[in-house]
Design an enzyme around this catalytic site. Structure first.
Site, PDB file in Angstrom:
ATOM      1  CG  ASP A  78      -2.291   0.613   0.893  1.00 34.53           C
ATOM      2  OD1 ASP A  78      -2.318   1.739   0.360  1.00 34.53           O
ATOM      3  OD2 ASP A  78      -3.311  -0.030   1.161  1.00 34.53           O
ATOM      4  CB  ALA A  89      -7.547  -5.817   3.236  1.00 31.37           C
ATOM      5  CE  LYS A  90      -4.540  -0.097  -1.928  1.00 29.21           C
ATOM      6  NZ  LYS A  90      -5.225   0.593  -0.810  1.00 29.21           N
ATOM      7  NE  ARG A  91      -5.452  -9.170   3.888  1.00 29.31           N
ATOM      8  CZ  ARG A  91      -5.174  -8.163   4.715  1.00 29.31           C
ATOM      9  NH1 ARG A  91      -4.566  -7.075   4.282  1.00 29.31           N
ATOM     10  NH2 ARG A  91      -5.483  -8.242   6.001  1.00 29.31           N
TER      11      ARG A  91
END
Lengths: 292, 292
Positions: A98, B94-96
């Site tokens: 991120d 959460a950018k998984r």
């Protein structure tokens, strides 16, 4: 001690195996209470005990703890503390990524000195750009930790974007080129760098190419065992040091943590024997391929 | 109801603002107990109360809860439950991203029917390939949820790889092209798709290009407010529906959750008034730019 030096010392003592701790749905034996946060915790703590003295490196996969909610994350934290106390090197597989201030949050969670999820290194995703990796590298420099960047992964979909040509070279090569200064910053006395690269065992040619581009980066190689690649392919990106191939760790999960003999064990003693046997067998398989 | 239809209905009722819930280190006012898991939870629950009736959509950033360990994740779970009970649409940031069986774990954590971190949609990273997105899209289809894919992010480093040419077009365009079948699968009766794209407000031209490539995908636009972009730029990828620009949400975090008047508030009443004012002001700023 520098993370890279610790990791390479662990592989010299025990071999290149990294034991994955991936509590897949439905795989935790009833002996431990099955697929509940408590079952996952009991299983993970028993795995740490079984791994100790047989491997120097473990890799828990965050997703399988997150699916049990905060109770699963509590189990993960306790397993990580036990691993640290057992002297194991912990590669936390969470593939975070991120922008700056948010990446600092992830670094605080996993790589800070008193991180609540104490880890020796964290897997990160480079898609958002080099600036998004900086908070992790900074935390690694400050605290003797490592940063593991996805380069060429082991799944079929790695062909979709990673292997395509980005201005004349595969995207994963472009990423590794851009990492050169960070690789330099995390170098230890061994000459190896704690800026590690993920290079799937299913792509031996790509691993050799990445070794040319990044001679000092340690590799984390997934895809050995259950995902189909053999020991020799898994170590394609390793190099001879003395009479042994060196340069990273090869991770195995299902084959060493859920072998059939362990799944059908009727007592904890039987389970322990099965896990110890599976870890020893994988370590031996890799050592045969590594020794020259 | 289909996720895209719910999201677009929420923006039609309240405006395009998505309120970010990002408890940065050192920003939780002492009124709530400061930067502890308990402080984060009390602040988050108060933010839900303040947001209700003023915005239809919120976006918590997982990193800032993870840095508080499992207690932080417990706070996140309780905030998510409160948001659901308040009828807010929750975009979990959460950018998984991981291979199939692991991605299933993340989908179980966030997108399953009884997920422990109940969310309406999840941000995911496409670097590892289209196959790694499939478990999320499958869960979204089954449970009326959304999947938000990183395309062109708002940070300077988005130029490192995302904007470079991958076999003739920018990488982020190639990714969006590959998503076409998934965009189709998550379409609702409104004509909009719950396969959303992240397109930073700092790249208005890129957003317009992505709108051409993906006319039906809803956009999540970060970078408005504290990160520097204005309302008109933030809605560059939106299109006229009736007399209003439509096609996604614009997220703001610091400017609406930590405005100076809220940080210096000496009572809960003062804090509530400050937050309500900041949310109303951002919503009004966006509506002025959206109405034609």
């Amino acid at each position: 001690m520098n993370f890279a030096d610790r990791l390479i010392a662990a592989t010299e003592e025990f071999g290149p195996l990294c034991v994955g701790l991936d509590p897949h749905a439905g795989r935790i034996p009833d002996l431990f209470g099955g697929d509940t946060p408590e079952g996952v915790e009991a299983w993970g703590l028993a795995m740490i005990e079984a791994a100790k003295g047989r491997t120097g490196v473990i890799k828990p996969q965050s997703a399988f703890y997150e699916r049990h909610g905060w109770q699963g994350m509590r189990a993960l934290a306790r397993i990580l503390e036990a691993a640290r106390d057992a002297g194991l090197v912990v590669l936390m597989d969470a593939k975070r990524g991120d922008i700056g201030s948010t990446a600092e949050g992830y670094a605080a969670a996993f790589l800070a000195e008193n991180a609540p999820f104490p880890s020796d290194a964290l897997t990160v995703n480079p898609y958002m750009g080099v600036d998004t990796l900086e908070p992790h590298v900074k935390a690694a420099e400050a605290n003797g930790k490592g940063v593991i960047v996805l380069a060429r992964t082991s799944n079929p979909g790695s062909a979709d974007f990673q292997s395509k040509s980005l201005e004349g070279a595969p995207l994963y090569e472009r990423i590794v080129e851009a990492l050169a200064p960070m690789i330099e910053r995390l170098k230890g006395e061994s000459g190896w760098s704690g800026l590690m690269l993920v290079t799937g065992a299913t792509g031996p040619q790509e691993a050799r190419r990445l070794r040319e581009l990044a001679p000092d980066a340690l590799f984390l190689v997934p895809g050995y065992g259950a995902q189909g690649a053999g020991a020799a392919d898994a170590m394609s990106g390793f190099v001879l040091r003395g009479n042994r191939l060196s340069g990273g760790v090869v991770s195995a999960s299902r084959s060493v943590s859920f072998p059939p003999e362990a799944q059908s064990a009727s007592s904890m003693d039987e389970w322990r024997t099965a896990i110890a046997g599976a870890i020893n067998a994988a370590q031996a398989d890799l050592m045969v391929a590594a020794n020259r």
